[in-house]
Scaffold this motif. Structure first.
Motif, PDB file in Angstrom:
ATOM      1  N   VAL A   1      50.339  22.547  53.570  1.00 32.93           N
ATOM      2  CA  VAL A   1      49.372  21.839  52.731  1.00 32.93           C
ATOM      3  C   VAL A   1      50.031  20.616  52.109  1.00 32.93           C
ATOM      4  CG1 VAL A   1      49.930  23.239  50.683  1.00 32.93           C
ATOM      5  CG2 VAL A   1      47.696  22.113  50.843  1.00 32.93           C
ATOM      6  N   ASN A   2      49.257  19.522  52.021  1.00 31.82           N
ATOM      7  CA  ASN A   2      49.659  18.398  51.187  1.00 31.82           C
ATOM      8  C   ASN A   2      49.205  18.701  49.764  1.00 31.82           C
ATOM      9  OD1 ASN A   2      50.574  16.956  53.454  1.00 31.82           O
ATOM     10  ND2 ASN A   2      48.564  16.058  53.800  1.00 31.82           N
ATOM     11  N   TYR A   3      50.039  18.448  48.797  1.00 32.11           N
ATOM     12  CA  TYR A   3      49.698  18.816  47.419  1.00 32.11           C
ATOM     13  C   TYR A   3      50.141  17.720  46.455  1.00 32.11           C
ATOM     14  CZ  TYR A   3      54.688  19.835  46.907  1.00 32.11           C
ATOM     15  OH  TYR A   3      56.062  19.711  46.868  1.00 32.11           O
ATOM     16  N   GLY A   4      49.602  17.767  45.259  1.00 36.48           N
ATOM     17  CA  GLY A   4      50.112  16.982  44.153  1.00 36.48           C
ATOM     18  C   GLY A   4      50.140  15.478  44.344  1.00 36.48           C
ATOM     19  N   HIS A   5      49.091  14.908  44.983  1.00 37.82           N
ATOM     20  CA  HIS A   5      49.023  13.462  45.156  1.00 37.82           C
ATOM     21  C   HIS A   5      50.317  12.919  45.770  1.00 37.82           C
ATOM     22  CE1 HIS A   5      46.031  14.415  42.006  1.00 37.82           C
ATOM     23  NE2 HIS A   5      45.302  13.585  42.721  1.00 37.82           N
ATOM     24  N   ALA A   6      50.527  13.261  47.027  1.00 33.80           N
ATOM     25  CA  ALA A   6      51.749  12.912  47.761  1.00 33.80           C
ATOM     26  C   ALA A   6      52.979  13.500  47.088  1.00 33.80           C
ATOM     27  CB  ALA A   6      51.890  11.398  47.941  1.00 33.80           C
ATOM     28  N   GLU A   7      52.788  14.691  46.513  1.00 26.19           N
ATOM     29  CA  GLU A   7      53.873  15.456  45.881  1.00 26.19           C
ATOM     30  C   GLU A   7      54.521  14.701  44.718  1.00 26.19           C
ATOM     31  OE1 GLU A   7      54.186  14.965  49.538  1.00 26.19           O
ATOM     32  OE2 GLU A   7      52.634  16.521  49.529  1.00 26.19           O
ATOM     33  N   THR A   8      53.728  13.882  44.027  1.00 27.99           N
ATOM     34  CA  THR A   8      54.249  13.139  42.872  1.00 27.99           C
ATOM     35  C   THR A   8      53.864  13.761  41.537  1.00 27.99           C
ATOM     36  OG1 THR A   8      52.323  11.674  42.769  1.00 27.99           O
ATOM     37  CG2 THR A   8      54.184  10.971  44.155  1.00 27.99           C
ATOM     38  N   ASP A   9      52.930  14.708  41.532  1.00 33.40           N
ATOM     39  CA  ASP A   9      52.528  15.350  40.277  1.00 33.40           C
ATOM     40  C   ASP A   9      53.699  16.110  39.672  1.00 33.40           C
ATOM     41  OD1 ASP A   9      49.965  14.411  40.525  1.00 33.40           O
ATOM     42  OD2 ASP A   9      49.071  16.327  41.093  1.00 33.40           O
ATOM     43  N   ALA A  10      53.636  16.338  38.365  1.00 33.94           N
ATOM     44  CA  ALA A  10      54.660  17.116  37.685  1.00 33.94           C
ATOM     45  C   ALA A  10      54.778  18.496  38.327  1.00 33.94           C
ATOM     46  CB  ALA A  10      54.325  17.243  36.203  1.00 33.94           C
ATOM     47  N   VAL A  11      55.982  19.034  38.327  1.00 36.47           N
ATOM     48  CA  VAL A  11      56.258  20.300  39.000  1.00 36.47           C
ATOM     49  C   VAL A  11      55.353  21.441  38.531  1.00 36.47           C
ATOM     50  CG1 VAL A  11      58.016  22.121  39.195  1.00 36.47           C
ATOM     51  CG2 VAL A  11      58.582  19.754  39.780  1.00 36.47           C
ATOM     52  N   PRO A  12      55.108  21.632  37.225  1.00 33.54           N
ATOM     53  CA  PRO A  12      54.224  22.749  36.836  1.00 33.54           C
ATOM     54  C   PRO A  12      52.825  22.641  37.445  1.00 33.54           C
ATOM     55  CG  PRO A  12      55.483  21.989  34.953  1.00 33.54           C
ATOM     56  CD  PRO A  12      55.710  20.988  36.047  1.00 33.54           C
ATOM     57  N   ARG A  13      52.307  21.425  37.515  1.00 32.58           N
ATOM     58  CA  ARG A  13      50.979  21.238  38.106  1.00 32.58           C
ATOM     59  C   ARG A  13      51.013  21.529  39.606  1.00 32.58           C
ATOM     60  NH1 ARG A  13      47.127  15.893  37.246  1.00 32.58           N
ATOM     61  NH2 ARG A  13      45.418  16.561  38.596  1.00 32.58           N
ATOM     62  N   ALA A  14      52.060  21.060  40.270  1.00 38.03           N
ATOM     63  CA  ALA A  14      52.199  21.324  41.698  1.00 38.03           C
ATOM     64  C   ALA A  14      52.351  22.814  41.968  1.00 38.03           C
ATOM     65  CB  ALA A  14      53.408  20.561  42.250  1.00 38.03           C
ATOM     66  N   ALA A  15      53.099  23.501  41.114  1.00 40.58           N
ATOM     67  CA  ALA A  15      53.302  24.942  41.295  1.00 40.58           C
ATOM     68  C   ALA A  15      51.993  25.704  41.152  1.00 40.58           C
ATOM     69  CB  ALA A  15      54.332  25.452  40.288  1.00 40.58           C
ATOM     70  N   ALA A  16      51.134  25.269  40.246  1.00 40.59           N
ATOM     71  CA  ALA A  16      49.824  25.908  40.100  1.00 40.59           C
ATOM     72  C   ALA A  16      48.977  25.694  41.342  1.00 40.59           C
ATOM     73  CB  ALA A  16      49.112  25.354  38.866  1.00 40.59           C
ATOM     74  N   GLU A  17      49.091  24.516  41.938  1.00 38.17           N
ATOM     75  CA  GLU A  17      48.368  24.239  43.173  1.00 38.17           C
ATOM     76  C   GLU A  17      48.905  25.092  44.321  1.00 38.17           C
ATOM     77  OE1 GLU A  17      47.112  20.328  45.838  1.00 38.17           O
ATOM     78  OE2 GLU A  17      47.960  20.073  43.824  1.00 38.17           O
ATOM     79  N   LEU A  18      50.227  25.246  44.364  1.00 39.45           N
ATOM     80  CA  LEU A  18      50.824  26.122  45.381  1.00 39.45           C
ATOM     81  C   LEU A  18      50.327  27.557  45.208  1.00 39.45           C
ATOM     82  CD1 LEU A  18      52.830  26.753  47.678  1.00 39.45           C
ATOM     83  CD2 LEU A  18      54.605  27.003  45.921  1.00 39.45           C
ATOM     84  N   LYS A  19      50.257  28.014  43.981  1.00 40.50           N
ATOM     85  CA  LYS A  19      49.757  29.368  43.727  1.00 40.50           C
ATOM     86  C   LYS A  19      48.362  29.543  44.323  1.00 40.50           C
ATOM     87  CE  LYS A  19      48.551  32.594  40.008  1.00 40.50           C
ATOM     88  NZ  LYS A  19      48.582  32.840  38.539  1.00 40.50           N
ATOM     89  N   ASP A  20      47.481  28.581  44.105  1.00 39.19           N
ATOM     90  CA  ASP A  20      46.123  28.676  44.643  1.00 39.19           C
ATOM     91  C   ASP A  20      46.139  28.708  46.167  1.00 39.19           C
ATOM     92  OD1 ASP A  20      45.097  28.649  42.073  1.00 39.19           O
ATOM     93  OD2 ASP A  20      44.570  26.518  42.107  1.00 39.19           O
ATOM     94  N   PHE A  21      47.001  27.899  46.765  1.00 35.37           N
ATOM     95  CA  PHE A  21      47.057  27.872  48.228  1.00 35.37           C
ATOM     96  C   PHE A  21      47.576  29.198  48.774  1.00 35.37           C
ATOM     97  CE2 PHE A  21      48.893  26.735  52.384  1.00 35.37           C
ATOM     98  CZ  PHE A  21      47.787  26.132  52.972  1.00 35.37           C
ATOM     99  N   VAL A  22      48.586  29.749  48.131  1.00 39.02           N
ATOM    100  CA  VAL A  22      49.111  31.049  48.563  1.00 39.02           C
ATOM    101  C   VAL A  22      48.031  32.119  48.480  1.00 39.02           C
ATOM    102  CG1 VAL A  22      50.708  32.916  47.930  1.00 39.02           C
ATOM    103  CG2 VAL A  22      51.534  30.559  48.080  1.00 39.02           C
ATOM    104  N   GLU A  23      47.253  32.090  47.415  1.00 43.75           N
ATOM    105  CA  GLU A  23      46.174  33.068  47.292  1.00 43.75           C
ATOM    106  C   GLU A  23      45.138  32.895  48.403  1.00 43.75           C
ATOM    107  OE1 GLU A  23      46.170  35.789  45.289  1.00 43.75           O
ATOM    108  OE2 GLU A  23      48.212  35.015  45.108  1.00 43.75           O
TER     109      GLU A  23
END
Length: 278
Positions: free
Chosen positions: A89-111
């Protein structure tokens, strides 16, 4: 001089990729119709069912400024051929978002992956930020319960002293600020245990890393039964790979498959076939 030129090319590629994203052509959502969200070959077959030999689907996590189709063009099909259900998955606006926000997005993708495949746990394979950021998910967002293996390829686990991180962070890249050595984010992430119980951790790094500097900042502390640190040149002294294309290193692929295919992290005594070996 060669490393300086390589770093400059990496920066130009990163800025070009980011500019496309900021224009709205790249979206982090996995269902995006954008051509930039086309997955790598071998990934994102949402009908894939894990088998007994490969019970955990593998989620590939991009590095900063990367697109999944390029980042995983070599490793995704290799894992798929080995029998794994593979997702990216591409995440976090070309992976530039702050790490906590990106991690929350990763959590959703894993689910979403767990829901589609019926798997209880997943394995994560990440490049650069994608090897470090999942540790935030594991440590603070419940990922310790659903991640079996976390394999970091040249991960920014303790940040970088590369001078490009600060100006990029000020301009448009909170994730770059988070990846600076000594950042508030990394102090929080590495406080106490660096490797919380739950997953097994494998780190793969190269002495030629020009982005995560020094290369030893990738390494994690922890008990040998759950943590393996690998410097590629310790087994393959002539391995030429630098940071950006490390996911395409056939030696890296062997280490990844070793870690995925056994209980625990990668076998520290594993002997990969080196590039150019007869």
């Amino acid at each position: 001089m060669r490393l300086r030129h390589t770093a400059a090319r990496s920066l130009l590629t990163a800025v070009a990729t980011l500019a496309i994203g900021l224009l709205g052509l790249a979206a982090p959502a996995p269902a995006s119709a954008s051509v930039l969200d086309i997955p790598p070959r071998g990934a994102n077959d949402w009908s894939c069912t894990p088998d007994a030999a490969h019970p955990q689907p593998v989620v590939l996590v991009n590095g900063t400024f990367k697109l999944m189709a390029e980042n995983w063009s070599a490793l995704a099909p290799r894992l798929q051929r080995a029998g794994y259900c593979v997702f990216a998955v591409n995440y976090g606006h070309a992976e530039t978002d702050a790490v906590p926000r990106a991690a929350a997005e990763l959590k959703d993708f894993v689910e979403a992956v767990r829901g589609a495949t019926g798997a209880r746990k997943v394995d994560l394979v990440g490049h650069s930020q994608g090897g470090m950021m999942p540790r935030y998910y594991v440590k603070f967002l419940g990922g310790d319960r659903v991640v079996d293996d976390l394999i970091g390829i040249v991960p920014s686990n303790h940040g970088t002293t590369n001078p490009l991180a600060a100006p990029l962070g000020k301009l448009f890249c909170p994730a770059c600020t988070d990846q600076m050595a000594g950042s508030k984010l990394l102090k929080k992430l590495n406080a106490g245990t660096e490797t919380p119980a739950g997953p097994d951790y494998t780190v793969l790094t190269t002495r030629h890393d020009e982005i995560v500097v020094p290369y030893t900042s990738a390494l994690l502390s922890g008990q040998a039964r759950s943590v393996t640190n690998v410097v590629l040149q310790d087994r393959c002294p002539l391995d030429p790979f630098l940071h950006d294309q490390a996911t395409k290193d056939p030696v890296v692929a062997q280490w990844v498959l070793n870690a995925l295919g056994r209980t625990g992290p990668a076998d520290p005594d594993f002997r990969p076939r080196c590039i150019g070996a007869a």
